[in-house]
Design a protein around this motif. Structure first.
Motif, PDB file in Angstrom:
ATOM      1  N   LYS C  44       0.826  -1.211   0.000  1.00 32.55           N
ATOM      2  CA  LYS C  44       0.000   0.000   0.000  1.00 32.55           C
ATOM      3  C   LYS C  44       0.859   1.259   0.000  1.00 32.55           C
ATOM      4  O   LYS C  44       0.675   2.155  -0.828  1.00 32.55           O
ATOM      5  CB  LYS C  44      -0.926  -0.003   1.235  1.00 32.55           C
ATOM      6  N   THR C  45       1.800   1.294   0.939  1.00 36.34           N
ATOM      7  CA  THR C  45       2.650   2.481   1.021  1.00 36.34           C
ATOM      8  C   THR C  45       3.507   2.610  -0.227  1.00 36.34           C
ATOM      9  O   THR C  45       3.744   3.711  -0.734  1.00 36.34           O
ATOM     10  CB  THR C  45       3.528   2.410   2.287  1.00 36.34           C
ATOM     11  N   THR C  46       3.947   1.474  -0.743  1.00 31.48           N
ATOM     12  CA  THR C  46       4.736   1.510  -1.973  1.00 31.48           C
ATOM     13  C   THR C  46       3.923   2.144  -3.102  1.00 31.48           C
ATOM     14  O   THR C  46       4.441   2.950  -3.880  1.00 31.48           O
ATOM     15  CB  THR C  46       5.164   0.084  -2.360  1.00 31.48           C
ATOM     16  N   GLN C  87       2.899   7.510   6.607  1.00 29.48           N
ATOM     17  CA  GLN C  87       2.519   6.540   7.632  1.00 29.48           C
ATOM     18  C   GLN C  87       3.265   6.813   8.937  1.00 29.48           C
ATOM     19  O   GLN C  87       2.682   6.845  10.002  1.00 29.48           O
ATOM     20  CB  GLN C  87       2.850   5.135   7.109  1.00 29.48           C
TER      21      GLN C  87
END
Ligand SMILES: Nc1ncnc2c1ncn2[C@@H]1O[C@H](COP(=O)(O)OP(=O)(O)OP(=O)(O)O)[C@@H](O)[C@H]1O
Ligand SMILES: [Mg+2]
Lengths: 309, 361, 256
Positions: C44-46, C87
């Motif tokens: 997700k963060t990627t 995040q």
């Protein structure tokens, strides 16, 4: 005489010395993530102390073969440099662990200056010739020539480096060093005494530096209070070239840099149509350093790292 | 009410400072002699240099160990265009801006390849650039003689303002004002300009972007700051000040050689910033002044002191000076890493770090 | 039919041997709240990093508001209208809250070095408007009272809000929030929900990563699910929630 082969041989001699010093940089970097700017000065002290010991012995009329004299000199210089490395870490780096990055850099620069000045106090500002106790017989080798001394330097470097790699791979100490370099706090939790490991790393690196210093002095037949700067910078370049933190990389980087530099100095005149001459030799190391950092900052053998966002 | 008082106080302080700076050379000249005015002139040059480097290191957080190269570019530009070496004698209002411009271009040129580097790596590469430039200055005397090699360039024109040469004493009424006085006012004027430039940059959109870059380059990029441009701008503007100082140096000294532009000089300027108070303009000025004056005081003190106490010279004063300098760097970093006069914010930063370290340990 | 704001197709991102994003495609429409969920390490963060220009994707297409942003630099992405939070909060710790938001105005202002030094009228006016706009945004997210505090000294909840204010300062069309409720207590989470509604009602499209399933069900118009770098489901919350593949991914992850 074959210029190409000759330059390769010269490069190997230089390169193995670079490699030995590069190991000192790379070990410290691997474990603490900092560049020990004062390492070049340790190398210089190794050379100076050895010369002093030899001069004192010959002055006192001790009549021993040259090799033995050098060995005795080394037996004094190595512990002296180990002590120096230990003190450097204790005084300049340990109190700053975890501090802002700039602080250790400035202390290290300050320390370099102090060590150079101390060297001036003890040995003066002039070049000190290496006592003429070793023979400089040359051996012909496919049209190129190399002195026996230089062969000894190469062989010795390889032996020492192999020993070090073996120690790091096989022994308990080596395992602790590797654990610390991967994650000091975890290593600490697992019972590794991180402070001891860091001290040990400095001490080992300094011992290698001392030996390298003597090799530099015998190879150029002289030593000087400022010699640590350039040789240190080049060895650092070698460490970066191989992939900083990587022991095998330091060795490969050292040899490669030595050869690049020799070939560069040998051919720069022809390449630039005589515009630039061999006194530009010193810029090759910088160019290599800059190129590596720009195009492959992880070095030849280092892992590729990306900035984590 | 208090605010008005504050402003009054500020204006008062400002006026006092202005008067002191205006009469300083006369006080110093009459008590300590002209050689000390000369030292103060150098202090002003170093203030300009340190403020320039402070843009790069203090504001933008880019460690530069080769800053002296830009000083060299400014100095050589002035010297080559205003000396018998090429027989050119261009006026200072062309050579100094040109030197500043070249220095800024060099800043961009050397900054571009190192955009991706940070911290120690950046320091080492800039150190390498500095050395490369010095090696070239030393060797570009053959086959075509451009820099005159290690001998350097001699008989550089003094600055000439509308027929008034700063290189010769000025006769006013019955008294004569030595050249060092004239240069003092010239340097002071330019130093004030550099201070204003640095101050205004710091408190601007650009200055904020530099701080953002220094604190977290990834977050800065994610906020829309063009990292490449903002870094190059820092390199260029820092180099610009260095270039101006270099041109002034060449004219003041009348002679330059590669020896004046070595690594030690770069370290010295970095030390002025760090020991003064990185990023804090008053601190940086203090650092530059102290590190210019202190060695001179030591020069006058170390020798006689040794003679008095030991009856002979135990250690050569130059040696002792450098030894003290190195020790000062180490000790300062250990006991007061934030510098002599840090900004309030910086100070808080260091205290936070200390606290965090204390909690951990 | 809803109007597409962001559209990616066939996005791949590899880290060495790790295939962090594997053929990911999705479309976000104007005005919606689009959720992104998936187990830890799903990518997700990627994906956020790829969408904001911090990582360069290996393959794929990426258009936003009619502009091609494939492998665009972060500042280009921001100027096109995508802003984000992190995040693991990445504020400028030593700056005040106000200054943090003022940095966010960078891309929407233009004073250069010359203007800064000369302090001409335009520059001074722009500076004033940067400041007042930043103040406004602090009030908008409800932390005007701590404007002069250093960011590092703010409470966790305030830091999260400050990051949102800083992102809003870039005047985004799409606001991407990476786990904004992480570490918040229920009351703070509730307030955050209110803030997100307010932002959406103000006309900003939202892309949201969050592990709190209930929150996602409440907030999102549509949800996509990532697992091991692949999109395994997409749709309205009620449907996605019952998707066996999604349940499997979460249970599998929980049991692994
Ligand atoms: N810069 C990087 N280099 C190498 N691997 C990376 C990098 N960034 C992310 N990864 C890896 O990619 C995978 C996906 O990570 P990502 O952070 O996108 O997961 P996530 O879905 O955000 O997880 P979480 O819910 O824990 O935040 C992980 O295995 C992670 O370790
Ligand atoms: Mg994540």
């Amino acid at each position: 005489m074959d210029i190409f082969l000759q330059q390769i041989l010269n490069g190997l001699v230089l390169g193995s010395i670079y490699a030995l010093i590069a190991l000192g940089y790379t070990m410290v970097y691997g474990i603490m993530g900092l560049i020990n700017f004062a390492h070049g000065e340790v190398v210089m002290f190794g050379a100076m102390v050895t010369i002093s010991v030899i001069t004192a012995l010959t002055g006192a009329g001790v009549d021993l073969p040259g090799v033995v004299l050098v060995l005795i000199g080394l037996l004094v210089a190595i512990p002296a440099c180990m002590l120096l490395g230990y003190v450097i870490e204790r005084v300049a780096y340990r109190p700053l662990r975890g501090a802002q990055r700039l602080a250790p850099l400035i202390t290290a620069i300050g320390l370099s200056i102090v060590l150079q000045q101390v060297a001036i106090l003890i040995w003066g500002r002039n070049y000190i010739p290496f006592p003429q106790i070793l023979d400089h017989d040359t051996v012909e080798f496919f049209g190129a020539s190399i002195t026996k001394l230089q062969i000894v330097i190469i062989v010795l470097c390889i032996a020492i480096m192999a020993g070090l790699l073996m120690m790091v791979e096989r022994t308990k100490l080596g395992r602790a060093m590797r654990a610390t370099s991967q994650n000091p706090s975890v290593a600490g939790l697992m019972g590794v005494n991180v402070n001891t490991i860091i001290s040990t790393t400095f001490v080992i690196g300094s011992a290698l530096g001392a030996i390298a210093g003597v090799m530099v002095a015998t190879n150029y037949d002289q030593a000087h209070y400022y010699m640590g700067f350039m040789i240190g910078l080049k060895a650092f370049t070698a460490a970066v070239l191989g992939g900083i933190g990587n022991l095998g990389g330091a060795v490969a980087g050292g040899l490669l840099l030595g050869i690049i530099e020799s070939l560069g100095a040998g051919y720069i005149g022809t390449l630039t149509g005589g515009f630039l001459g061999s006194h530009y030799q010193d810029i090759f190391a910088f160019i290599v350093l800059i190129a590596v950092l720009i195009f492959r900052p992880s070095g030849l053998l280092g892992e590729k790292m990306a900035d984590r966002a | 009410m208090t605010k008005a008082l504050d402003t009054n106080k500020k204006v008062g302080l400002f006026l006092i400072a202005a008067v002191v700076l205006a009469v300083l050379p006369f006080i110093v000249g009459n008590t300590l002699g002209n050689s000390w005015i000369r030292i103060i002139d150098f202090a002003l040059l170093y203030v300009m240099l340190a403020l320039g480097l402070n843009i790069v290191v203090g504001f933008a957080g880019l460690l530069d160990l080769g800053f002296i190269a830009f000083y060299a570019v400014g100095a050589y530009t002035y010297a080559l265009l205003g000396s018998p070496h090429f027989g050119l004698h261009l006026p200072f209002y062309i050579t100094i801006p040109l030197g500043a411009l070249f220095a800024a271009l060099f800043g961009i040129l050397l900054g571009t390849p190192v955009l991706r580097l940070k911290g120690d790596y950046l320091a080492i590469v800039t150190l390498g650039f500095g050395e490369i430039i010095r090696i070239f200055m030393n060797n570009l005397n053959a086959p075509v003689n451009i820099t005159n090699g290690p001998q350097g360039i001699n008989l550089i024109d003094p600055i000439n303002v509308g027929g008034l040469s700063l290189g010769k004493a000025l006769q006013v009424g019955g008294t004569s004002l030595n050249s060092v006085y004239l240069y003092y006012y010239m340097f002071l004027a330019l130093t004030v300009l550099v201070v204003i430039m640095a101050w205004r940059l710091q408190h601007s959109r650009i200055g904020r972007a530099w701080v953002a870059l220094r604190e977290d380059d990834i977050a800065a990029a994610a906020m829309g700051i063009n990292i490449r441009n903002i870094k190059l701008l820092a390199f260029a503007l820092g180099a610009l000040s260095g270039g101006v100082a270099g041109g002034l140096f060449a004219s003041f000294q009348g002679f330059i050689s590669p020896e004046s532009f070595g690594l030690l000089e770069s370290i010295m300027i970095l030390a002025m910033i760090v020991l003064g108070g990185m990023g804090h303009i008053p601190g940086v000025i203090l650092g530059a002044v102290v590190l210019t004056i202190a060695p001179e005081v030591l020069r006058d003190v170390i020798g006689p002191l040794q003679m008095k106490t030991f009856g002979r010279m135990l250690i050569d004063p130059e040696n002792a000076r450098m030894l003290l300098f190195g020790l000062a760097l180490v000790v300062m970093m250990l006991v007061r890493p934030e510098g002599m006069w840090p900004s309030k914010r910086r100070k808080a930063e260091f205290e936070d770090a200390k606290e965090a370290a204390a909690q951990k340990g | 039919m809803a109007e597409a704001l962001l559209k990616i197709e066939g996005i791949h991102k590899r880290f060495g041997g790790l295939h962090a994003l594997n053929n990911v495609g999705l479309t976000i429409n104007k005005g919606e709240v689009y959720g992104l969920i998936g187990p830890n390490g799903a990518g997700k963060t990627t994906l956020f990093n790829v969408l904001t220009g911090l990582y360069q994707p290996d393959e794929g297409t990426f258009t936003f508001n009619g502009r091609d942003l494939f492998r665009a630099k972060p500042h280009v992405v921001v100027s096109a209208g995508i802003a984000r939070t992190f995040q693991n909060i990445r504020l400028f710790a030593e700056m005040t809250a106000l200054e943090n938001v003022m940095v966010g105005r960078h891309i929407r202002s233009k004073a250069g070095a010359l203007g800064a030094v000369l302090r001409n009228k335009g520059t001074m006016e722009e500076e004033r408007s940067i400041r007042s706009k930043a103040m406004e945004l602090l009030a908008y997210v409800g932390i005007a009272d701590v404007a002069e505090e250093r960011a590092r000294n703010l409470s966790y909840g305030h830091q999260r809000r400050l990051e949102i204010a800083r992102a809003l300062a870039t005047e985004p069309m799409l606001l991407a929030l990476d786990e904004p409720a992480a570490g918040m207590n229920p009351r703070e989470t509730d307030e955050l929900k209110g803030l997100m509604h307010k932002i959406r009602d103000g006309g900003v499209t939202i892309l949201l990563i969050e592990h709190d399933v209930k929150l996602m069900m409440d907030l999102c118009d549509r949800i996509a699910v990532l697992d091991y770098g692949k999109k395994i489901a997409e749709g309205v919350p009620e449907v996605v929630r019952k998707d066996p593949k999604v349940i499997e991914a979460y249970l599998g992850a929980a049991h692994a």
